[in-house]
Design a protein around this motif. Structure first.
Motif, PDB file in Angstrom:
ATOM      1  N   GLU A   1      -1.899   7.326   4.946  1.00 30.23           N
ATOM      2  CA  GLU A   1      -0.959   6.230   4.919  1.00 30.23           C
ATOM      3  C   GLU A   1       0.393   6.744   4.441  1.00 30.23           C
ATOM      4  N   THR A   2       1.423   6.046   4.837  1.00 35.34           N
ATOM      5  CA  THR A   2       2.760   6.413   4.376  1.00 35.34           C
ATOM      6  C   THR A   2       2.892   6.030   2.912  1.00 35.34           C
TER       7      THR A   2
ATOM      8  N   GLU B   1       5.103   4.093   1.698  1.00 37.04           N
ATOM      9  CA  GLU B   1       5.355   2.648   1.678  1.00 37.04           C
ATOM     10  C   GLU B   1       4.059   1.860   1.836  1.00 37.04           C
ATOM     11  N   GLU B   2       3.177   2.303   2.702  1.00 38.99           N
ATOM     12  CA  GLU B   2       1.889   1.636   2.883  1.00 38.99           C
ATOM     13  C   GLU B   2       1.058   1.733   1.610  1.00 38.99           C
ATOM     14  N   GLN B   3       1.099   2.890   0.973  1.00 36.71           N
ATOM     15  CA  GLN B   3       0.356   3.060  -0.273  1.00 36.71           C
ATOM     16  C   GLN B   3       0.906   2.124  -1.355  1.00 36.71           C
TER      17      GLN B   3
ATOM     18  N   ASP C   1       2.527  -0.700  -0.896  1.00 36.63           N
ATOM     19  CA  ASP C   1       2.157  -2.070  -0.525  1.00 36.63           C
ATOM     20  C   ASP C   1       0.710  -2.359  -0.900  1.00 36.63           C
ATOM     21  N   ARG C   2      -0.181  -1.413  -0.622  1.00 39.71           N
ATOM     22  CA  ARG C   2      -1.599  -1.588  -0.958  1.00 39.71           C
ATOM     23  C   ARG C   2      -1.779  -1.673  -2.472  1.00 39.71           C
TER      24      ARG C   2
END
Length: 164
Positions: A15-16, A18-20, A22-23
């Motif tokens: 994951e990017t 940013e995705e990390q 967000d998660r």
């Protein structure tokens, strides 16, 4: 290179960054919801006590313990709300890493708050129903159990995972 690069952390996820973030933010919010429910239940219980006939028979120690519990419940509630307030202030400022990091620290403080609230509430209930010695013993035992569960176990699991 783009603003968002591929990020593969210790999680093994592809994951990017940013995705990390967000998660991580979503996971923190879920944890705060669980804490909020616990604090609401204990605070609700505490807020009904002064309206009970037996409340007038509490001694000075019990009244002080009750008031300390009300303050802890109020402060813990404020801590649980703080990440939402921080999010509102940092919204759309590209500061998600700061938000997640601060919310992590705040959540740890909220955990400590609900631990103290649990100890104080159990102590008060045991003190009123069984006596001072039982109240102090119940509070001490619960404090020891919570330190083991909320501090020792996570630290031990982290060390074990680092060793693997």
């Amino acid at each position: 290179m783009s603003d968002v690069e591929d990020f593969t952390g210790k999680t093994g996820r592809n994951e990017t960054r940013e995705e990390q973030l967000d998660r991580n933010w979503a996971e923190l919010l879920q944890e705060l919801r669980v804490l909020q429910t616990g604090v609401q239940i204990l605070a609700g219980f505490l807020l009904t006590l002064p309206f009970q006939q037996r409340f007038e028979s509490l001694d000075d120690f019990q009244v002080a313990l009750y008031l300390v519990n009300v303050v802890i419940a109020s402060l813990t509630t404020a801590l649980i709300l703080l990440p939402v307030s921080v999010h509102r202030r940092l919204f759309r400022q590209r500061l998600k890493a700061t938000l997640v990091s601060s919310a992590d620290s705040i959540t740890k403080l909220a955990l400590a708050g609900i631990g103290m609230l649990s100890v104080g509430t159990a102590s008060l209930v045991f003190d009123v129903t069984v006596g001072r010695a039982a109240g102090l013993a119940a509070g001490g035992v619960l404090l020891a159990v919570l330190v083991i569960l909320l501090v020792y176990v996570p630290v031990r699991l982290n060390k074990r995972a680092a060793g693997d």
